[in-house]
Design a protein around this motif. Structure first.
Motif, PDB file in Angstrom:
ATOM      1  N   ASP A   1       0.806  -1.221   0.000  1.00 23.62           N
ATOM      2  CA  ASP A   1       0.000   0.000   0.000  1.00 23.62           C
ATOM      3  C   ASP A   1       0.841   1.274   0.000  1.00 23.62           C
ATOM      4  N   ASN A   2       2.176   1.114  -0.062  1.00 18.56           N
ATOM      5  CA  ASN A   2       3.070   2.273   0.032  1.00 18.56           C
ATOM      6  C   ASN A   2       2.827   3.060   1.320  1.00 18.56           C
ATOM      7  N   GLY A   3       2.649   2.326   2.399  1.00 19.76           N
ATOM      8  CA  GLY A   3       2.404   2.972   3.693  1.00 19.76           C
ATOM      9  C   GLY A   3       1.271   2.281   4.422  1.00 19.76           C
ATOM     10  N   PHE A   4       1.105   2.606   5.689  1.00 15.95           N
ATOM     11  CA  PHE A   4       0.051   1.993   6.492  1.00 15.95           C
ATOM     12  C   PHE A   4      -1.270   2.716   6.241  1.00 15.95           C
ATOM     13  N   LYS A   5      -1.912   2.368   5.146  1.00 18.54           N
ATOM     14  CA  LYS A   5      -3.160   3.023   4.766  1.00 18.54           C
ATOM     15  C   LYS A   5      -4.385   2.229   5.203  1.00 18.54           C
ATOM     16  N   GLY A   6      -4.174   1.064   5.753  1.00 19.31           N
ATOM     17  CA  GLY A   6      -5.284   0.283   6.274  1.00 19.31           C
ATOM     18  C   GLY A   6      -6.043  -0.531   5.250  1.00 19.31           C
ATOM     19  N   GLN A   7      -5.653  -0.469   3.985  1.00 16.20           N
ATOM     20  CA  GLN A   7      -6.396  -1.183   2.953  1.00 16.20           C
ATOM     21  C   GLN A   7      -6.252  -2.701   3.075  1.00 16.20           C
ATOM     22  N   HIS A   8      -5.098  -3.152   3.511  1.00 19.96           N
ATOM     23  CA  HIS A   8      -4.878  -4.595   3.615  1.00 19.96           C
ATOM     24  C   HIS A   8      -4.469  -5.017   5.027  1.00 19.96           C
ATOM     25  N   ILE A   9      -4.619  -4.139   5.999  1.00 23.28           N
ATOM     26  CA  ILE A   9      -4.160  -4.440   7.356  1.00 23.28           C
ATOM     27  C   ILE A   9      -4.935  -5.613   7.943  1.00 23.28           C
ATOM     28  N   LEU A  10      -6.269  -5.604   7.787  1.00 18.80           N
ATOM     29  CA  LEU A  10      -7.085  -6.688   8.344  1.00 18.80           C
ATOM     30  C   LEU A  10      -6.709  -8.022   7.720  1.00 18.80           C
ATOM     31  N   GLU A  11      -6.536  -8.017   6.381  1.00 17.74           N
ATOM     32  CA  GLU A  11      -6.132  -9.256   5.715  1.00 17.74           C
ATOM     33  C   GLU A  11      -4.760  -9.716   6.203  1.00 17.74           C
ATOM     34  N   ALA A  12      -3.871  -8.755   6.429  1.00 17.22           N
ATOM     35  CA  ALA A  12      -2.529  -9.089   6.894  1.00 17.22           C
ATOM     36  C   ALA A  12      -2.577  -9.719   8.287  1.00 17.22           C
ATOM     37  N   ILE A  13      -3.422  -9.182   9.149  1.00 20.51           N
ATOM     38  CA  ILE A  13      -3.550  -9.735  10.503  1.00 20.51           C
ATOM     39  C   ILE A  13      -4.075 -11.168  10.448  1.00 20.51           C
ATOM     40  N   ILE A  14      -5.078 -11.396   9.595  1.00 21.00           N
ATOM     41  CA  ILE A  14      -5.638 -12.751   9.454  1.00 21.00           C
ATOM     42  C   ILE A  14      -4.586 -13.718   8.934  1.00 21.00           C
ATOM     43  N   VAL A  15      -3.830 -13.278   7.922  1.00 25.89           N
ATOM     44  CA  VAL A  15      -2.760 -14.119   7.374  1.00 25.89           C
ATOM     45  C   VAL A  15      -1.723 -14.424   8.454  1.00 25.89           C
ATOM     46  N   GLY A  16      -1.365 -13.409   9.235  1.00 29.28           N
ATOM     47  CA  GLY A  16      -0.386 -13.607  10.302  1.00 29.28           C
ATOM     48  C   GLY A  16      -0.862 -14.593  11.349  1.00 29.28           C
TER      49      GLY A  16
END
Length: 225
Positions: A181-196
């Motif tokens: 996202d070129n920064g912490f824009k929140g667009q993929h944060i939820l998906e990233a947390i689930i993947v983690g």
């Protein structure tokens, strides 16, 4: 079908993230032992309770050195059965008339009898049948206490390792999302947390799951034709 076709690769990638997270956990051991310290405090406490006034014993390893020996075995991942056997041997070596009463209290054994047993053993005098029975009970109780301690410590280490790996996996996934996202824009944060969160449980079985899914997809494709 395209989603199913790509699912094995997704599982493999998520499992790879988990493997990387466990690798980072293992890397912490370079820094003064890192995760190796988890669980050993319980062992140290138990050993000190079973080796009271250990420094007074002249023909045994001093308490401080005994703890260092057991710590080295724990840090190097020596087989648990061997670790318990070594610990029990060190404890029994410290049994003498001076500390027998304290050791009897720690193991719920008759202090008078254990003191008599320690005295006879130090001079090479044969034990009476009832004394042999008490000494056998002492041996069994020490074994049971060490088994409980090492099992609980091993579980604490395993849980601690998994928890830290989970933190690393989520952190890496969020970092990857930030790069996308070129920064912490929140667009993929939820998906990233689930993947983690999924990464560490999947890591040990990722290869098998990926292979099974690939086989299932190929089977479905063949059946559809």
């Amino acid at each position: 079908m395209s989603l199913l076709t790509g699912l094995p690769q997704v599982v493999t990638a998520v499992g790879g993230l988990g493997t990387a997270a466990f690798g980072l956990v293992d890397a912490t051991k370079v820094f003064w032992g890192g995760m190796n310290h988890v669980g050993f405090s319980g062992i140290e406490t138990r050993i000190k309770s079973l080796m009271p006034t250990a420094g007074l014993s002249l023909n045994a390893l001093p308490l401080a050195d005994a703890v260092k020996t057991l710590k080295g075995n724990w840090f190097n991942g020596t087989d648990l059965a061997s670790q318990k056997s070594i610990a029990k041997s060190l404890i029994k070596l410290h049994l003498d008339p001076d500390n027998a009463a304290a050791m009897a209290k720690a193991t719920n054994i008759d202090p008078v009898l254990l003191t008599t047993i320690a005295g006879k053993m130090s001079t090479g005098v044969s034990l009476l049948p009832e004394e042999s029975e008490v000494y056998t009970r002492f041996d069994l109780i020490v074994t049971a206490l060490l088994d409980e301690t090492y099992q609980m410590s091993d579980q604490a280490y395993t849980n601690g390792t998994r928890a830290l790996a989970l933190v690393f996996a989520v952190g890496l996934a969020i970092a990857g999302a930030a790069i996308l996202d070129n920064g912490f824009k929140g667009q993929h944060i939820l998906e990233a947390i689930i993947v983690g969160l999924l990464a560490t449980p999947l890591a040990p079985i990722a290869k098998d799951c990926s292979t099974a899914l690939s086989t299932a997809v190929n089977t479905l494709q063949v059946a559809k034709k």
